[in-house]
Enzyme design. Structure first.
Site, PDB file in Angstrom:
ATOM      1  N   GLU A 430       0.948  -1.196  -0.149  1.00 42.11           N
ATOM      2  CA  GLU A 430      -0.013   0.048  -0.056  1.00 42.11           C
ATOM      3  C   GLU A 430       0.881   1.143  -0.068  1.00 42.11           C
ATOM      4  OE1 GLU A 430      -0.742   3.225   2.754  1.00 42.11           O
ATOM      5  OE2 GLU A 430      -0.218   1.354   3.744  1.00 42.11           O
ATOM      6  N   ASP A 503       2.330   0.370   5.990  1.00 42.61           N
ATOM      7  CA  ASP A 503       3.138   1.211   7.153  1.00 42.61           C
ATOM      8  C   ASP A 503       2.431   0.830   8.666  1.00 42.61           C
ATOM      9  OD1 ASP A 503       4.213   2.649   5.174  1.00 42.61           O
ATOM     10  OD2 ASP A 503       2.752   4.295   5.250  1.00 42.61           O
ATOM     11  N   ASP A 505       1.906   2.412  11.001  1.00 43.59           N
ATOM     12  CA  ASP A 505       1.079   3.321  11.716  1.00 43.59           C
ATOM     13  C   ASP A 505      -0.364   3.138  11.629  1.00 43.59           C
ATOM     14  OD1 ASP A 505       0.332   3.806   9.131  1.00 43.59           O
ATOM     15  OD2 ASP A 505       1.278   5.824   8.857  1.00 43.59           O
ATOM     16  N   ASP A 507      -3.026   4.364   9.737  1.00 45.13           N
ATOM     17  CA  ASP A 507      -3.585   3.952   8.419  1.00 45.13           C
ATOM     18  C   ASP A 507      -3.254   2.722   7.941  1.00 45.13           C
ATOM     19  OD1 ASP A 507      -5.146   6.241   8.141  1.00 45.13           O
ATOM     20  OD2 ASP A 507      -3.299   7.457   7.123  1.00 45.13           O
TER      21      ASP A 507
END
Ligand code: TSJ
Length: 640
Positions: A430, A503, A505, A507
């Protein structure tokens, strides 16, 4: 030397038995991971449940003690304290030292132990550094304890007196850290989910779970007089149920008890959970087949009788009547035969007819007595038939166009050259900046890359035709090669490992969860067979001199910095995304088979996983926020 260390021939045979368990624990409890650890608790709890199923107890208390040992207490008859005729030692000692002793006592009844788990309490003893059993019987408290996997025995003796009215068994065990090298910590939520499930499955049984490890002791009580009907209520709570009255059917034919509860919701997923003697039959079997067949038959018959479904209409099939269905099937059988890869499929052929007959009779009556609910159910099924046919047409259309013709890089597969599926992997990447480095950093022989754009569709809220219309999802389906729905064929899978790379994080976690939800709902066998992985990109970078070191978490960071010594100047940066690394760094930290840290996604407890996805994907914001805060969006929390 004490008495306990003089062994006679019989003792040595016993020790050899327990030693065999310690040599190959996996053979007895599956693995020595967290799952194997919890297996020990289930083994002991199951023995208590058997006493409840036999009608001699109605209370079980499970405590996680401060030292991570577990205590299970019931108010049953207490394990017999006399001498066992076959072994010549007390029955209690026999239960804890002879393999497979459990099933040999008290024939008949609907036993859990001796079923799927059923390796016996002796296996728990073999794998524990300490085990103590206490029995209240005839006004006395009997006690016996073991150390070092049953090697050191303190023989059964009376240690006190109790009210002669009170009977029961208490078992405390501490898993041996030499065996459970990964973890010896019990997970409250895993214990809670299963214990709550056991109370849903056994109306009137009360189970108390206590956790004494925290400064403030946690204690929860589970007791459901409505049984699996209340289970359905819980599962559908945030799913907008459409028939208010839950159908609840129960009957017994030839000693086989079949109980079913069901309710429809606004969604499109099929949630059918089945059990035999409290064991989750993940792979289904004859009880499930019988009920499903009868459900389709009764809805079709009702719709035709009421002239809602006409001859010219498209025929309704099984999956149509199960769209948005939440159903629990609980079967109790005196002699269940478990089959299948994971021994979670009921094989007894006679059960299909029994289950079908019991369900047909009960559900027919439910439809007649609840015409409003019946109408809602029939209309939902007919809408599903229509949508299935529309989806089929959409699928045919994409096939005729020759697959997918995408104009952007999104959803465009960069394939690997190796055709040996067992060796290959696909990275689902992504993010704008990560796709480039991933393509450059991969091993192009065995690693394919599929870039996807941001947030994919939330399949929890969409019906199959809409799911199939989504470009990202179509490119995933095409890349996997297995097909979807009734066309799914795991033998056509094009990669051995499907690796989600997002990632580290919030998101990234969200996207990973969206993908997992999609896989879980539409490619469940891929999850069950261990094909789904999460890449674990590093969270921190430590730079000193010309060196850049990447580490996975805070603990590794602390260790590395400590080892650097005081004189070294260093700088720590928190990695915000995959895109911060160049292709070489990305390869070394996240993609290279030798140096990366892959996490296998295991969601074998369907109901626990379902709750997690509901919280993460559902409508209600408050529980989602709470979950995210408590779990810091760590994918490890999805492991069971
Ligand atoms: F086995 C065990 F240690 F794991 C264990 C057994 C753990 C716990 C928490 C409970 C039990 C247990 C066993 N509770 N109740 C019983 N009951 C018997 O063993 C029992 C008692 C009497 C008779 C009888 O025929 O009179 C038969 C049985 C099997």
């Amino acid at each position: 030397m004490t008495d306990e260390t003089h062994y006679n021939d019989e003792d040595i045979k016993v020790l050899e038995g327990l030693e065999a368990v310690r040599k190959r624990p996996g053979m007895y409890i599956g693995s020595t991971s967290s799952r194997g650890l919890h297996h020990l608790a289930w083994e002991i709890v199951d023995n208590g449940i058997d006493e409840a199923l036999a009608g001699f107890s109605d209370l079980i208390k499970v405590s996680i003690n401060e030292d991570n040992s577990i205590t299970v207490i019931d108010n049953g008859r207490g394990i017999p304290t006399g001498i066992h005729p076959k072994t010549g030692v007390s029955t209690i000692e026999t239960v804890f030292t002879i393999l497979h002793a459990g099933g040999k006592f008290g024939e008949g009844g609907y036993k859990v132990s001796g079923g799927l788990h059923g390796v016996g309490a002796s296996v728990v003893n073999a794998l524990s550094s300490f085990l103590k059993v206490e029995v209240c019987q005839k006004g006395s408290i009997y006690s016996m304890s073991f150390r070092n996997g049953g090697k050191d025995i303190e023989k059964l003796k009376v240690v006190g007196s109790c009210d002669p009215e009170i009977t029961g068994t208490s078992v405390t065990f501490k898993p041996d850290p030499e065996i459970f090298t990964e973890t010896i910590e019990f997970d409250y939520d895993i214990l809670k989910t299963r214990l709550r499930e056991l109370t849903f499955l056994n109306k009137g049984l009360k189970i108390i779970l206590a956790d004494k490890r925290k400064t403030e002791e946690i204690q929860e009580e589970f007791l459901y007089d409505g049984g699996i009907k209340q289970y359905i209520e819980m599962l559908n709570k945030n799913r907008s149920p459409i028939n208010k009255t839950i159908a609840h059917i129960e009957d017994k034919i030839d000693d086989v008890i079949v109980e079913v509860a069901l309710q429809y919701n606004k969604g499109y997923s099929e949630l059918v959970y089945s059990f035999v003697n409290n064991i989750n039959t993940h792979e289904g079997g004859t009880h499930e087949e019988g009920v499903k067949q009868a459900l389709t038959k009764e809805i079709k018959r009702y719709a035709k009788d009421k002239k809602i479904l006409k001859e010219k209409d498209e025929p309704m099939i099984g999956p149509d009547v199960r769209e948005g269905l939440t159903m629990i099937i609980s079967c109790k059988h005196p002699n269940p035969q478990f089959e299948g890869q994971t021994k979670t499929k009921l094989g007894n052929s006679e059960v299909k007819k029994i289950a079908s007959k019991i369900f047909s009779n009960g559900f027919k009556q439910f439809l007649l007595e609840n015409p409003k609910e019946a109408k809602i159910i029939v209309e939902k099924s007919m809408a599903a038939t229509k949508s299935r046919i529309a989806a089929k047409k959409a699928r045919e259309l994409t096939r005729r166009k020759g697959g997918l013709e995408l104009t952007t890089q999104w959803g465009k597969l960069v394939d690997c050259s190796c055709k040996d599926v067992e060796k290959t992997e696909i990275f689902i990447v992504e993010g704008n900046s990560a796709a480039g480095p991933a393509k450059q950093g991969r091993d192009s022989r065995i690693q394919a890359v599929l870039p996807i754009r941001g947030k994919i569709l939330n399949v929890e809220k969409s019906r199959l035709d809409k799911v199939l219309a989504n470009e990202e999802i179509r490119s995933l389906i095409t890349a996997f090669g297995t097909g979807i729905g009734d066309e799914f064929d795991i033998n056509k899978l094009r990669y051995d490992k499907i690796i989600i790379m997002t990632d580290a994080d919030v998101d990234g976690s969200h996207i990973r969860t969206l993908l997992l939800t999609f896989f879980y709902r539409y490619f469940k066998p891929l999850v069950e067979n261990g094909h789904i992985y999460a890449a674990q990109p590093p969270l921190f970078k430590i730079s000193h001199g010309k060196t850049n070191k990447y580490v996975l978490n805070q603990a590794e960071l602390d260790e590395y910095v400590n080892n650097l010594g005081e004189k070294t100047k260093y700088e720590i940066s928190r990695m915000k995304g995959l895109g911060e690394m160049d292709s070489i760094e990305l390869r070394e930290t996240t993609m290279d088979l030798k140096t990366r840290n892959l996490l296998k996604i295991e969601l074998d407890d369907a109901i626990l996983a379902d709750e997690t996805f509901q919280i993460l994907m559902g409508e209600e914001v408050a529980p989602r926020r709470k979950f995210i805060e408590e779990n810091a969006l760590n994918v490890r929390n999805l492991d069971v």
